[in-house]
Design an enzyme around this catalytic site. Structure first.
Site, short mmCIF file in Angstrom:
data_model
loop_
_atom_site.label_atom_id
_atom_site.label_comp_id
_atom_site.label_asym_id
_atom_site.label_seq_id
_atom_site.Cartn_x
_atom_site.Cartn_y
_atom_site.Cartn_z
N ARG A 44 75.30 -12.09 -34.60
CA ARG A 44 74.51 -10.94 -34.15
C ARG A 44 74.04 -11.16 -32.71
O ARG A 44 73.21 -12.02 -32.44
CB ARG A 44 73.30 -10.71 -35.06
CG ARG A 44 72.41 -9.56 -34.59
CD ARG A 44 71.50 -9.01 -35.66
NE ARG A 44 70.44 -9.92 -36.07
CZ ARG A 44 69.38 -9.55 -36.79
NH1 ARG A 44 69.24 -8.29 -37.16
NH2 ARG A 44 68.47 -10.44 -37.15
N ASP B 110 59.98 -12.71 -38.45
CA ASP B 110 60.79 -12.74 -37.24
C ASP B 110 60.29 -11.66 -36.31
O ASP B 110 59.22 -11.09 -36.52
CB ASP B 110 62.27 -12.61 -37.57
CG ASP B 110 62.66 -11.25 -38.16
OD1 ASP B 110 61.80 -10.35 -38.22
OD2 ASP B 110 63.83 -11.11 -38.56
#
Length: 544
Positions: A163, A452
């Site tokens: 990603r 996160d």
């Protein structure tokens, strides 16, 4: 390949970095910028227009100009590439050396190697992460820690899906000079994708897999079209067969939820599926509708559940859309994680993750995410119960799903409760996560949840919205800047401080992204620019 020196390295050098930042690789990402940097900026400008339109009262809906694409039942996406047929459990995580080995040994089918929300984008993390991936793909990633512990990789490893960072981010340690001589920070997306594809595409294909990507923060089908053009260009430039590159798009913005068919269509030669990125999806909803009145105020974060009608409508539409087009539907990440020092917390985490993954498998998802190796078996058990020996359930159509535009914006279906403790928790999470991020740790266990950048964005955006909408908590407290500032100071006073902590810097960022009139679109943009850029890169960027 002719060497082109218009990509200047401003970051410091570390062992192995010259392998990743070779002249040939820099030339390739220069070519990507020559072709696509201008279109990237156009798409970012269009985002600003869209946000302003929503802010001014324009409601989202399915696009009339693309109705024919949605109505045409004849087209399908390319689907899973080699090694992606079975994705029942995917582990997500950053790409530092230790986490790379742990992910490869996790027993998951796929590793989402994350340079985005789970990675603090220090120069060392970004290029070091590319080096970890380079070595992992060549089966040479074993290492020994400073404490003498040996980390080795087993024979069976997951398929890697990388990603890259989103379109909104830049890489200030690389300066791109265009053909007119204008210098600017490189696009983080093009850097991350370009370095990985250049070095690893051929090796991955030779190993029976392929260059696979998760695409984050996509807001509409025109952004998907840009990625598809980048893939097609790169395949020609790198001598790859058309369609070798495969992408899974995260549907993690509220605007993209209205264009799932169109996003699949734009990427159809390169598309493997869609993912329900729940945390950024919630953040996107708050960000876009934060000023539209009390009817768009969300409750405490722990009350925003995937079983609420609005979130369930979103996932139902995603599964039905994917399977109609031959694409994988991949579930999201439950934030609960085990605590090996606390059996009770661990048992609660396993129960909650079991419930979450059972819901996804039953609803038709083909796989799911976990953020901790101890949860791989838990998720696999639930998907095994539904899939059995089948690699996926793409053939399970969902013709009964009928989701309207109003269903996707059914905010009032949430429990509307905001508590004073919920305000405090958001302050605490935002402060502690950002402090971790500034120290180079992008995925942090906080209060037995895996936090996160996306979950930190929810925390700070909720605070901003609650202040702006003058929300009164269940306990009778008006949420104001003074209330939040007081909580922030108490969190600072109660923190376990050290001489090298970053709590003061983190508090400054919390104030910037929460207590100001302006709402930064992403907290990571100012935080990166002010705190994570090496001095030499800052100096060179200013002089340019």
């Amino acid at each position: 390949m002719t060497i082109d020196s218009r990509m200047t390295v401003l970051g410091s050098s570390e062992p192995g970095f010259d392998t990743i930042l070779s002249p040939e690789a820099l030339t390739f990402i220069t070519r990507l910028h020559d072709q696509f940097a201008g279109r990237r900026q156009e798409r970012l400008n269009a985002r600003m227009v869209q946000r302003k339109n929503i802010e001014n009262g324009r409601n989202l809906g399915f696009l009339s100009e693309t109705a024919a694409i949605r109505a045409d039942s004849g087209w399908r996406v390319a689907g899973a590439g080699p090694g992606l047929e079975d994705r029942r459990v995917e582990i997500t995580g950053p790409t530092d050396r230790k986490m790379t080995v742990n992910a490869l040994n996790s027993g998951a089918k796929v590793w989402l190697a994350d340079l985005e929300d789970a990675t603090s984008p220090t120069w060392s993390n970004i290029i070091g992460g590319q080096l970890s991936l380079y070595d992992a793909i060549r089966h040479q990633v074993d290492f020994t820690s400073e404490a003498g512990k040996q980390y080795t990789v087993g024979e069976t490893t997951p398929t890697i899906v990388m990603r890259p960072r989103g379109w909104h981010l830049v890489e200030k340690h690389l300066r791109y000079t265009d053909r007119a001589g204008l210098g600017k920070a490189a696009s983080a997306s093009l850097v991350d994708f370009g370095l990985y594809a250049f070095h690893n595409a051929a090796a991955l294909i030779a190993d029976g897999r392929g260059p696979y990507f998760y695409l984050p923060k996509i807001e509409n089908h025109l952004e998907a079209r840009l990625w598809d053009d980048i893939f097609a260009f790169s395949e020609i430039a790198l001598g790859l067969q058309h369609g070798s590159i495969r992408a899974t798009v995260l549907i993690e913005t509220i605007t993209a939820a209205f264009e799932m068919d169109e996003i699949l269509y734009e990427l159809k030669d390169h598309c493997a599926g869609l993912n329900a990125g729940r945390w950024d999806y919630i953040f996107s909803l708050i960000k876009n509708f934060r000023g539209r009145g009390r009817q768009f105020v969300l409750p405490d974060r722990d009350r925003i559940t995937m079983t609420s009608p609005m979130m369930h409508n979103y996932t139902e539409l995603l599964v039905a859309t994917c399977h109609r087009r031959g694409a994988h539907a991949i579930g999201g990440m439950s934030a609960f994680i085990p605590n090996r020092r606390d059996p009770e917390i661990t048992a609660q985490a396993f129960t909650k993750v079991h419930d979450d993954k059972r819901r996804e498998a039953t609803d038709g998802f083909d796989g799911t995410w976990v953020a901790h190796p101890d949860l791989v078996a838990t998720a696999r058990e639930e998907f095994d119960a539904v899939l059995g020996d089948h690699p996926n359930q793409v053939d399970r159509q969902r013709p009964e799903v009928d989701v309207s535009a109003a269903d996707l914006l059914d905010v009032r279906s949430f429990d509307q409760t905001v508590t004073t403790e919920g305000v405090r928790r958001n302050v605490s999470v935002a402060l502690r996560y950002i402090e971790s991020w500034l120290r180079g740790v992008g995925a942090a266990a906080i209060d037995n949840l895996m936090e996160d950048a996306a979950t930190a964005e929810i925390s700070r955006s909720q605070l901003w919205q609650w202040i702006a909408q003058r929300v009164i908590t269940e306990q009778g407290d008006l949420v104001t800047r003074d209330l939040v500032e007081g909580m922030l100071q108490r969190e600072l006073d109660g923190s376990d401080r050290s001489t090298d902590d970053r709590f003061d810097d983190a508090a400054a960022i919390v104030r910037l992204v929460t207590l100001q009139d302006d709402f930064p679109t992403f907290l990571t943009i100012p935080a990166y620019a002010h705190y994570l850029v090496d001095t030499v890169a800052e100096r060179e960027s200013v002089s340019a």
